[in-house]
Scaffold this motif. Structure first.
Motif, short mmCIF file in Angstrom:
data_model
loop_
_atom_site.label_atom_id
_atom_site.label_comp_id
_atom_site.label_asym_id
_atom_site.label_seq_id
_atom_site.Cartn_x
_atom_site.Cartn_y
_atom_site.Cartn_z
N ALA A 140 0.82 -1.21 0.00
CA ALA A 140 0.00 0.00 0.00
C ALA A 140 0.85 1.27 0.00
N ALA A 141 2.07 1.16 0.50
CA ALA A 141 2.93 2.33 0.66
C ALA A 141 3.12 3.15 -0.62
N PRO A 142 3.32 2.52 -1.80
CA PRO A 142 3.51 3.33 -3.01
C PRO A 142 2.30 4.19 -3.37
N GLY A 192 -2.53 8.17 -3.24
CA GLY A 192 -3.68 7.82 -4.06
C GLY A 192 -3.37 7.00 -5.29
N MET A 193 -4.18 5.99 -5.54
CA MET A 193 -4.08 5.17 -6.76
C MET A 193 -5.21 5.60 -7.71
N PRO A 194 -4.88 5.95 -8.94
CA PRO A 194 -5.92 6.34 -9.90
C PRO A 194 -6.92 5.21 -10.14
N GLY A 195 -8.11 5.58 -10.59
CA GLY A 195 -9.14 4.60 -10.89
C GLY A 195 -8.72 3.65 -12.00
N GLY A 196 -9.30 2.45 -12.00
CA GLY A 196 -9.01 1.44 -13.01
C GLY A 196 -9.36 0.07 -12.50
#
Length: 224
Positions: free
Chosen positions: A150-152, A156-160
């Protein structure tokens, strides 16, 4: 035939016959494995095949659900309302692993859900205060600290399709405050009906898209 006439001079007649029998058995077994009939593919109601078909027009095209991995008891369906709540209310029963959207006339639209591994850590009455299509996932600070995967994505992770929130998210607020729990999508049908998430309620992407378009911001939700 004498022993010296055997293909391998140092092999006894008894050993040769035993070896031949073993080779014959292996040959027969090999033939059997190539002609064995595999179990037939399960047959699904065309209505469910359509319900969980691919959604190519989404921003990120959603593949069809492999229904072999989605429990038939957790297919989306109308049922008699077991909640007694007013129409338009969402009720999540974590023990049953079902989400009910209460309808008029004593009916409810029931969806299969997956819940948190330790059980849903929050319960009570609240409302859907925000909705998002193909939402950004921002892991909580505690998750960033304990989970190197989760650290990277701390910012926020973009949608997809690879995003843990899937195609849609509905954010649960109580008394104007974010509970940090969500109703969200997943592309993994085997997790529906199980306790596998980090605490949120997950629906297969086709179901969360269906629910998303049925409930406005301000929809009451009860988690039991």
């Amino acid at each position: 035939m004498t022993t010296s006439a055997l293909p391998f001079p140092n092999l006894s007649r008894r050993g040769f016959l035993a070896g031949s029998a073993a080779l014959s058995a292996l040959a027969l077994a090999g033939c059997a494995s190539t002609t064995e009939r595999l179990p037939p593919e399960p047959t699904f109601d065309p209505a469910y095949l359509q319900m969980y078909a691919a959604l190519p027009n989404e921003k990120f095209p959603v593949p069809a659900v492999d229904l072999r991995y989605l429990k038939p008891t957790h297919f989306r369906q109308y049922v008699p309302d077991p909640t007694g709540e007013r129409p338009g209310t969402i009720v999540v029963n974590t023990g049953e692993r079902y989400l009910y959207l209460v309808q008029e006339g004593g009916q409810a639209l029931r969806y299969g859900v997956g819940i948190g591994r330790e059980g849903f850590a929050w319960s009570g009455r609240a409302e859907i205060a925000r909705k998002a299509m193909w939402p950004t996932w921002t892991p909580p600070h505690e998750m960033v600290l304990r989970d190197p995967n989760a650290a990277p994505w701390a910012n926020g992770m973009p949608g997809g399709l690879g995003n843990p929130l899937g195609a849609r998210a509905m954010y649960i607020y109580q008394d104007g405050r974010d509970t940090i729990y969500r109703l969200h999508g997943t592309s993994d049908p085997a997790t529906i009906g199980e306790a596998v998430s980090s605490g949120c309620v997950r629906l297969i992407n086709q179901d969360v898209i269906d629910l998303y378009q049925r409930v406005p911001v301000g929809t009451p939700i009860l988690v039991v």
